[in-house]
Each structure stands twice: as C-alpha cells, then as structure tokens.
Scaffold this motif. Structure first.
Motif, mmCIF file in Angstrom:
data_model
loop_
_atom_site.group_PDB
_atom_site.id
_atom_site.type_symbol
_atom_site.label_atom_id
_atom_site.label_comp_id
_atom_site.label_asym_id
_atom_site.label_seq_id
_atom_site.Cartn_x
_atom_site.Cartn_y
_atom_site.Cartn_z
ATOM 1 N N MET A 1 -25.229 54.114 78.451
ATOM 2 C CA MET A 1 -25.688 53.327 77.293
ATOM 3 C C MET A 1 -25.839 51.865 77.669
ATOM 4 S SD MET A 1 -24.108 54.948 73.894
ATOM 5 C CE MET A 1 -24.236 56.707 73.625
ATOM 6 N N ARG A 2 -24.914 51.377 78.480
ATOM 7 C CA ARG A 2 -25.030 49.985 78.936
ATOM 8 C C ARG A 2 -26.200 49.856 79.902
ATOM 9 N NH1 ARG A 2 -21.187 46.267 77.286
ATOM 10 N NH2 ARG A 2 -22.794 44.990 78.217
ATOM 11 N N HIS A 3 -26.319 50.831 80.791
ATOM 12 C CA HIS A 3 -27.385 50.753 81.811
ATOM 13 C C HIS A 3 -28.764 50.741 81.174
ATOM 14 C CE1 HIS A 3 -29.156 51.207 85.774
ATOM 15 N NE2 HIS A 3 -29.966 52.119 85.251
ATOM 16 N N TRP A 4 -28.957 51.556 80.133
ATOM 17 C CA TRP A 4 -30.286 51.684 79.522
ATOM 18 C C TRP A 4 -30.450 50.812 78.287
ATOM 19 C CZ3 TRP A 4 -33.874 53.542 82.509
ATOM 20 C CH2 TRP A 4 -33.516 54.415 83.546
ATOM 21 N N GLY A 5 -29.538 49.872 78.122
ATOM 22 C CA GLY A 5 -29.748 48.826 77.116
ATOM 23 C C GLY A 5 -29.625 49.269 75.674
ATOM 24 N N VAL A 6 -28.629 50.085 75.373
ATOM 25 C CA VAL A 6 -28.381 50.442 73.970
ATOM 26 C C VAL A 6 -27.782 49.217 73.264
ATOM 27 C CG1 VAL A 6 -26.945 51.848 72.432
ATOM 28 C CG2 VAL A 6 -28.107 52.905 74.377
ATOM 29 N N THR A 7 -28.514 48.719 72.285
ATOM 30 C CA THR A 7 -28.061 47.528 71.554
ATOM 31 C C THR A 7 -28.491 47.661 70.102
ATOM 32 O OG1 THR A 7 -30.111 46.467 72.204
ATOM 33 C CG2 THR A 7 -28.141 45.793 73.419
ATOM 34 N N LYS A 8 -28.208 46.625 69.354
ATOM 35 C CA LYS A 8 -28.600 46.564 67.941
ATOM 36 C C LYS A 8 -30.110 46.777 67.826
ATOM 37 C CE LYS A 8 -27.808 43.405 64.068
ATOM 38 N NZ LYS A 8 -27.652 44.451 63.100
ATOM 39 N N PHE B 1 -19.497 54.830 70.806
ATOM 40 C CA PHE B 1 -20.012 53.681 71.572
ATOM 41 C C PHE B 1 -21.372 53.213 71.039
ATOM 42 C CE2 PHE B 1 -17.200 55.201 75.194
ATOM 43 C CZ PHE B 1 -16.294 54.165 75.030
ATOM 44 N N ALA B 2 -22.261 54.171 70.759
ATOM 45 C CA ALA B 2 -23.597 53.780 70.285
ATOM 46 C C ALA B 2 -23.455 52.982 68.993
ATOM 47 C CB ALA B 2 -24.464 55.022 70.073
ATOM 48 N N ARG B 3 -22.565 53.414 68.141
ATOM 49 C CA ARG B 3 -22.352 52.722 66.865
ATOM 50 C C ARG B 3 -21.761 51.326 67.113
ATOM 51 N NH1 ARG B 3 -22.499 54.052 61.143
ATOM 52 N NH2 ARG B 3 -22.136 52.005 60.262
ATOM 53 N N ALA B 4 -20.756 51.277 67.997
ATOM 54 C CA ALA B 4 -20.121 49.976 68.274
ATOM 55 C C ALA B 4 -21.100 49.005 68.933
ATOM 56 C CB ALA B 4 -18.898 50.167 69.159
ATOM 57 N N LEU B 5 -22.097 49.544 69.647
ATOM 58 C CA LEU B 5 -23.090 48.677 70.301
ATOM 59 C C LEU B 5 -24.202 48.270 69.331
ATOM 60 C CD1 LEU B 5 -23.241 50.567 73.737
ATOM 61 C CD2 LEU B 5 -22.358 48.245 73.376
ATOM 62 N N LEU C 1 -17.507 59.853 62.366
ATOM 63 C CA LEU C 1 -17.351 59.260 63.702
ATOM 64 C C LEU C 1 -18.299 58.078 63.920
ATOM 65 C CD1 LEU C 1 -17.046 62.641 65.630
ATOM 66 C CD2 LEU C 1 -15.276 60.867 65.550
ATOM 67 N N GLY C 2 -19.310 57.951 63.050
ATOM 68 C CA GLY C 2 -20.180 56.771 63.167
ATOM 69 C C GLY C 2 -21.670 57.066 63.133
#
Ligand code: NAP
Ligand code: ZN
Length: 352
Positions: free
Chosen positions: A170-177, A196-200, A220-221
């Motif tokens: 998720m970090r590598h492929w730029g999961v963000t708001k 993680f996706a939700r927190a990001l 779970l989000g």
C-alpha cells in the motif's frame, strides 16, 4: 545449547504435536526471546502441508510460526538495541546476506540469500530453522523489532507478517487519501489491509466470498462490501479502482478484479495459492493495467509499520487459542472461519 518446547509436524499428513527443539546460546549480536504469542498465518498451513513443494519444499519436522512477539530474556555482549524485559517481535526473516543491493536498501525480504524464520537452512545449528510455535527463540538483533508499548501483545503478533505484508504494497503503490482501494479476501491479511487502507485515508471496498462477514468488514473500516459471487454488484465497480490488494489463499479468478481497475490501476497479489492463476491479456491491456506481487517487507519498513500501528492504535483482531487447539485452527482456516487471526498463547506450552 538450550532446548525449547515446541509443536512440530513430522510429515505433510501429520498433525502438529508436542516436541522439544534445540536453540542456540545467544552469540554476541543475538537476542534471546521468551515467546508469548505467535499468530497463525495461512503460510504456516501451506508449508506444513507442503503445498508449495514446487517453490519451497518443506523439510520435516517443521516448526512453523513467523508472527512472534515476546519479551527479551538475554542479550549478547554486542547488542545495543535491546535489553532484558523489552517487548519485541520477530517476523518472517531471521537473517540475510546483508551485502546485496536489496539488503543495502533495507529490502532484506528480497535478498537472494535470506534465512526465513522456519524451514530455511540454519547456519548455526545445521538442519533447518524452527519458528514461533515454541516458547523461546534466539535471533540476531538486526532482525528483531520493537513493539510499541501501547499495543496489546496478542493483537500485535500478526503485525509481524499479516501487517507488514499488507502495509508495504500500500505504501509502495501510493495508497493515500482520495484513492479507491479494494481488498480481496477478508482473512488474516485482508483484515489488516482494510485497517491500513482506512488509516491511510482511502475509500475502502472489501470483496468477500462470505456474506456473513459484511458487518465485520464495515466495523473493521470498509466503506463498502461486495459479495464477489454477485456479478451485478461486481459490475457496478468496473474500471474504478486505483489499487486492489488480493489476499486470497486459494485458486480464484483474478481477472474479475483486474477488470475493476481504472486506467493504470494496480492489482497486487499477496495471497500465494499453490497453483498458477490464469490471467487474461485483455483484462490487462484494456486500460494499461498493472498486475504485481509483494512479499512481506524489509526490516526498516516493518519497524515503520509497527510504529504506525502504535500511533494509530492498530492491532489485529485475534482469537487467542492454546497451542493444543492448533490443528483445529488449521481446519477452520481452510473453511475461512477465523475472525480474523488466530494467535497462539505460548503459556499453554508449559503443560506439555
Ligand atoms: P486466511 O486468513 O486463510 O485468509 C484467506 C481468505 O481468502 C479467506 O478468509 C477468504 O476470505 C478468502 N478465500 C479463501 N478461499 C477462497 C476461495 N477458494 N476463493 C475465494 N476466496 C477465498 O489467509 P492469510 O493468512 O490471510 O493468507 C492469505 C494468503 O496470503 C495465503 O496464501 C498466504 O500464504 C499468503 N501470504 C503471503 C505473504 C506475502 O508475503 N506475500 C505473507 C503472508 C501470507 P473471504 O471469506 O472474505 O472470501
Ligand atoms: Zn505469514
């Protein structure tokens, strides 16, 4: 040399059963850890049953377990990062060559000479490495992680594999708001992917084959849940995802998800079914879509993920079991009946 109580399987058809294994005395750079909890990863089951025989044949007896948390009991004379009493974790790696470009970049998980926590040649004792279904382990401090003090230890154990395996891509492929993210398969990995996706900050959609998991997925989000056997519900999301994490442990139609990606979208496989998946060229070429894979994470990123979990109060939803229930847990894992990770309480080994 020390001995440790453990659970091992003698053959691919044998249940896990009580045994005693050797552990080395801590060397100068080593940390000796009393294991308190160990998560049960589907990879443990794939390995115990030799389902990955083509890629990494299992050497028996096997002691699985690579979601380890515990307390430091002893450190070698040159250890600087840890002291007795510290709360620590060990994931899938216990060594690497430390010199290759990947190791230099902190991507020890892609070192061609890595030593996995179980079922890798053991440089110290000969034979193969033994994992976390045991009451202690000795690991070089470079491969030991620090567990933030606010995290419940049982719930933190799965972060060491399920956590980093979903955080890293998720970090590598730029999961963000603002990104639309899909998570396929609400198991151990999948439920961490949702958190993680939700927190990001992403808009999160869970794809599940288990309709009864809908409420949990939302709790779970997830913002939305799609039962993947519902073709109409799938069609509504066609061409819309920036990123999809596929965490399914068994054969499935990956094209059904690739078709949901937008232009230049990316589907990352983290699930590792034993048999190859069929990929339609048309699913990929109609939209310049990307299909990729990801394997756990390097040591620096694993610590980053643990710190992120500390800051955001993220742990795995665990069902804590005594080790005597491990074979039953494996059968439930095969039925997708886990909410959402089993964590073995190693205090239960004392009665063996
Ligand atoms: P798990 O807890 O058993 O979860 C797998 C989920 O996949 C199930 O809960 C189920 O979710 C879905 N599923 C199972 N059988 C299916 C089928 N026949 N068709 C469609 N969906 C199905 O497993 P896990 O521990 O999360 O591990 C998942 C996979 O990732 C395993 O193959 C494991 O070896 C692999 N893995 C890879 C890495 C890596 O570094 N790449 C690290 C750890 C694990 P629903 O009920 O929601 O459909
Ligand atoms: Zn794992």
């Amino acid at each position: 040399m020390n001995s440790s109580k453990a659970y091992s399987a003698a053959t691919e058809k044998s249940p896990l059963a009580s045994t005693t294994i050797p552990r080395r005395d801590p060397g100068e750079h080593d940390v000796q850890i009393e294991i308190l909890f160990c998560g049960i990863c589907h990879s443990d089951l794939h390995s115990v049953r030799n389902e990955w025989s083509e890629f990494m044949p299992t050497v028996y007896p096997i002691v699985p377990g690579h979601e380890i948390v515990g307390r430091v009991t002893k450190v070698g004379s040159a250890v600087t990062k840890y002291k007795p009493g510290d709360r620590v974790g060990v994931g899938c790696l216990v060594d690497s060559d430390r010199t290759c470009p990947n190791c230099q970049a902190g991507l020890e998980n892609f070192c061609p000479n890595l030593t996995l926590t179980f079922n890798s040649p053991d440089k110290h004792l000969g034979g193969v490495t033994y994992g976390g279904y045991s009451d202690s382990i000795v690991v070089d401090e470079r491969f030991v992680l620090s567990v933030p003090s606010n995290l419940d230890l049982a719930g933190a154990a799965p972060l060491l594999c399920a956590g980093i395996t979903t955080y890293s891509p998720m970090r590598h492929w730029g999961v963000t708001k603002g990104k639309k993210v899909g998570v396929v398969g609400l198991g151990g990995l999948g439920h961490m992917g949702v958190k993680f996706a939700r927190a990001l900050g992403a808009h999160v959609v869970v794809f599940t084959t288990s309709p009864h998991k809908t409420e949990d997925a939302l709790r779970l989000g997830a913002h939305e849940v799609v039962v993947s056997r519902d073709a109409n519900a799938m069609q509504k999301h066609a061409g819309s995802f920036d990123f999809i994490l596929d965490a399914v442990s068994a054969e499935h139609d990956v094209n059904a998800y690739i078709n949901l990606l937008r232009l230049d979208g990316n589907l990352t496989l983290v699930g590792a079914p034993a048999k190859p998946l069929a990929v339609s060229a048309f699913s990929l070429i109609m939209g310049r879509r990307n299909l990729s894979g990801s394997n756990i994470g390097g040591l620096p990123e694993t610590q980053e993920m643990l710190n992120f979990c500390g800051e955001h109060n993220i742990t795995s939803d665990v069902e804590v079991i005594p080790i005597q229930k491990v074979n039953e847990a494996y059968e439930r894992l095969l039925k997708s009946d886990v909410k959402y990770r089993f964590a073995i309480d190693l205090a239960s080994l004392k009665s063996e």
